[in-house]
Design a protein around this motif. Sequence first.
Motif, PDB file in Angstrom:
ATOM      1  N   ASP A 211      -4.275  -8.293   2.454  1.00  0.00           N
ATOM      2  CA  ASP A 211      -5.616  -7.710   2.536  1.00  0.00           C
ATOM      3  C   ASP A 211      -5.548  -6.195   2.491  1.00  0.00           C
ATOM      4  OD1 ASP A 211      -6.697 -10.204   2.668  1.00  0.00           O
ATOM      5  OD2 ASP A 211      -7.039 -10.199   4.833  1.00  0.00           O
ATOM      6  N   CYS A 213      -3.153  -4.307   1.251  1.00  0.00           N
ATOM      7  CA  CYS A 213      -2.727  -3.851  -0.078  1.00  0.00           C
ATOM      8  C   CYS A 213      -3.878  -3.947  -1.080  1.00  0.00           C
ATOM      9  CB  CYS A 213      -1.542  -4.693  -0.562  1.00  0.00           C
ATOM     10  SG  CYS A 213       0.004  -4.377   0.336  1.00  0.00           S
ATOM     11  N   ARG A 214      -4.641  -5.017  -1.008  1.00  0.00           N
ATOM     12  CA  ARG A 214      -5.761  -5.199  -1.943  1.00  0.00           C
ATOM     13  C   ARG A 214      -6.820  -4.122  -1.728  1.00  0.00           C
ATOM     14  NH1 ARG A 214      -6.159 -10.013  -1.122  1.00  0.00           N
ATOM     15  NH2 ARG A 214      -7.720 -10.034   0.542  1.00  0.00           N
ATOM     16  N   GLN A 215      -7.117  -3.800  -0.469  1.00  0.00           N
ATOM     17  CA  GLN A 215      -8.129  -2.792  -0.172  1.00  0.00           C
ATOM     18  C   GLN A 215      -7.721  -1.401  -0.650  1.00  0.00           C
ATOM     19  OE1 GLN A 215      -8.699  -3.075   4.042  1.00  0.00           O
ATOM     20  NE2 GLN A 215      -9.515  -5.158   3.953  1.00  0.00           N
ATOM     21  N   ASN A 216      -6.405  -1.171  -0.754  1.00  0.00           N
ATOM     22  CA  ASN A 216      -5.915   0.156  -1.136  1.00  0.00           C
ATOM     23  C   ASN A 216      -5.256   0.161  -2.513  1.00  0.00           C
ATOM     24  OD1 ASN A 216      -6.191   1.964   1.443  1.00  0.00           O
ATOM     25  ND2 ASN A 216      -5.440  -0.009   2.191  1.00  0.00           N
ATOM     26  N   ASN A 217      -5.586  -0.851  -3.328  1.00  0.00           N
ATOM     27  CA  ASN A 217      -5.116  -0.924  -4.718  1.00  0.00           C
ATOM     28  C   ASN A 217      -3.598  -0.862  -4.823  1.00  0.00           C
ATOM     29  OD1 ASN A 217      -7.817  -0.954  -5.750  1.00  0.00           O
ATOM     30  ND2 ASN A 217      -7.914   1.273  -5.452  1.00  0.00           N
ATOM     31  N   LEU A 218      -2.923  -1.608  -3.959  1.00  0.00           N
ATOM     32  CA  LEU A 218      -1.467  -1.702  -3.974  1.00  0.00           C
ATOM     33  C   LEU A 218      -1.041  -3.109  -4.372  1.00  0.00           C
ATOM     34  CD1 LEU A 218      -0.329   0.165  -0.732  1.00  0.00           C
ATOM     35  CD2 LEU A 218       0.293   0.794  -3.064  1.00  0.00           C
ATOM     36  N   GLN A 219       0.056  -3.197  -5.111  1.00  0.00           N
ATOM     37  CA  GLN A 219       0.658  -4.497  -5.402  1.00  0.00           C
ATOM     38  C   GLN A 219       1.687  -4.756  -4.309  1.00  0.00           C
ATOM     39  OE1 GLN A 219      -0.179  -6.590  -7.957  1.00  0.00           O
ATOM     40  NE2 GLN A 219       1.205  -8.102  -7.074  1.00  0.00           N
ATOM     41  N   VAL A 250      -0.198   4.742   1.881  1.00  0.00           N
ATOM     42  CA  VAL A 250      -1.528   4.967   1.306  1.00  0.00           C
ATOM     43  C   VAL A 250      -1.877   6.455   1.305  1.00  0.00           C
ATOM     44  CG1 VAL A 250      -3.988   4.515   1.637  1.00  0.00           C
ATOM     45  CG2 VAL A 250      -2.336   2.664   1.897  1.00  0.00           C
ATOM     46  N   GLN A 256       2.163   2.457  -6.416  1.00  0.00           N
ATOM     47  CA  GLN A 256       1.515   1.310  -7.039  1.00  0.00           C
ATOM     48  C   GLN A 256       1.956   0.000  -6.392  1.00  0.00           C
ATOM     49  OE1 GLN A 256      -0.852   1.650  -9.470  1.00  0.00           O
ATOM     50  NE2 GLN A 256      -0.592   3.867  -9.173  1.00  0.00           N
ATOM     51  N   THR A 257       3.201  -0.055  -5.926  1.00  0.00           N
ATOM     52  CA  THR A 257       3.738  -1.272  -5.323  1.00  0.00           C
ATOM     53  C   THR A 257       4.384  -0.958  -3.983  1.00  0.00           C
ATOM     54  OG1 THR A 257       5.901  -1.060  -6.404  1.00  0.00           O
ATOM     55  CG2 THR A 257       4.189  -2.285  -7.599  1.00  0.00           C
TER      56      THR A 257
END
Length: 337
Positions: A211, A213-219, A250, A256-257
């Motif tokens: 959750d 990672c998704r909220q902060n545009n991370l894979q 963040v 990115q990952t």
Amino acid sequence: MMLLFAASSVLSVAVWVFGGRYVGSQVGKDDLWIGVAAVFLLVSGAFGYWAAQRYQRRIDLLHLGLKQAAHGNYAIRLPEEGARSFAAAIREFNELQAALEERVKLIERTGEQQVMREAALNEEAVQEERKRLARDLHDTVSQQLFAIHMSASSLPKLLELNHEKAESVMEQLISMSSMAQKQMRGFIAQLRPLELEGRSLREALDKWFPDYCRQNNLQGVLEWRVKEKLSEAKEHQLFLIIQESMANVVKHAGAQTALLTIAETEHQIIMTLQDDGAGFRADQVKRGSYGLSTMRERASKLGGDASIISKPGSGTRVRVTLPNYSHKGAEERDERE
């Protein structure tokens, strides 16, 4: 070593004496001395090589033991049988390891007890802090909304009188609403109950990590390699350290990952977080940045340590190690009982 050199000398003399009897009449005196010297050198070299290999094996054994101890394996013991002149050093090494192991176990136990006591004592303070944050949330967002309302109310009149001024107010509205939204998200994140409550660390991470990672545009990739159940204190401290580490990714990394790994060895729990962000040079980071001091403090409460390895353009790697003797100690207590 003295016995070895004496033995090599006796053997060389024996070869000289017996060899001289058989070949003395057939070769010249100078040739005989050259042969004797060659035999002496060969025998001495062979004994020296054998002795060096013997002692090198024991030195390598000590080096391996020291290396294991440096990596936190205080349970390692070196065999004393056949150590000869190294016996005293190996015995002292084993005694030191035993003392360190007991000390680490004590630090681990007392640290866990302290963490749980602090958690119980701080519960009331946490509730008060949440109330304070709730008041701040109301006051801050309320003021932002009021300012937005006042600016929006003036827009119709401004559109009639001054179109350029109206566009400027519109830009301010967009900026203020964006700021209010960020403040709201920040306060909500602080007011949200701790994700670990009522769950194991793995269950909490399975929900929280993707959750976040998704909220902060991370894979995000989570790898769990722990078979034994962790103590409540370890799970509590690890979860807080992981939250701090991910917040740093963040805020600072531009990654990115993010790969989060939690693994175990025989006597350690190891958490690593690797990102592919911009990285940094250690001498360019202000003291206390990236939360390393906080992470080290949390880890040291349980006898562990934390480190950050980074290089410009190569991402950042956070590594936290915690001693893990509790499970083994519980098994030993059960066997004694």
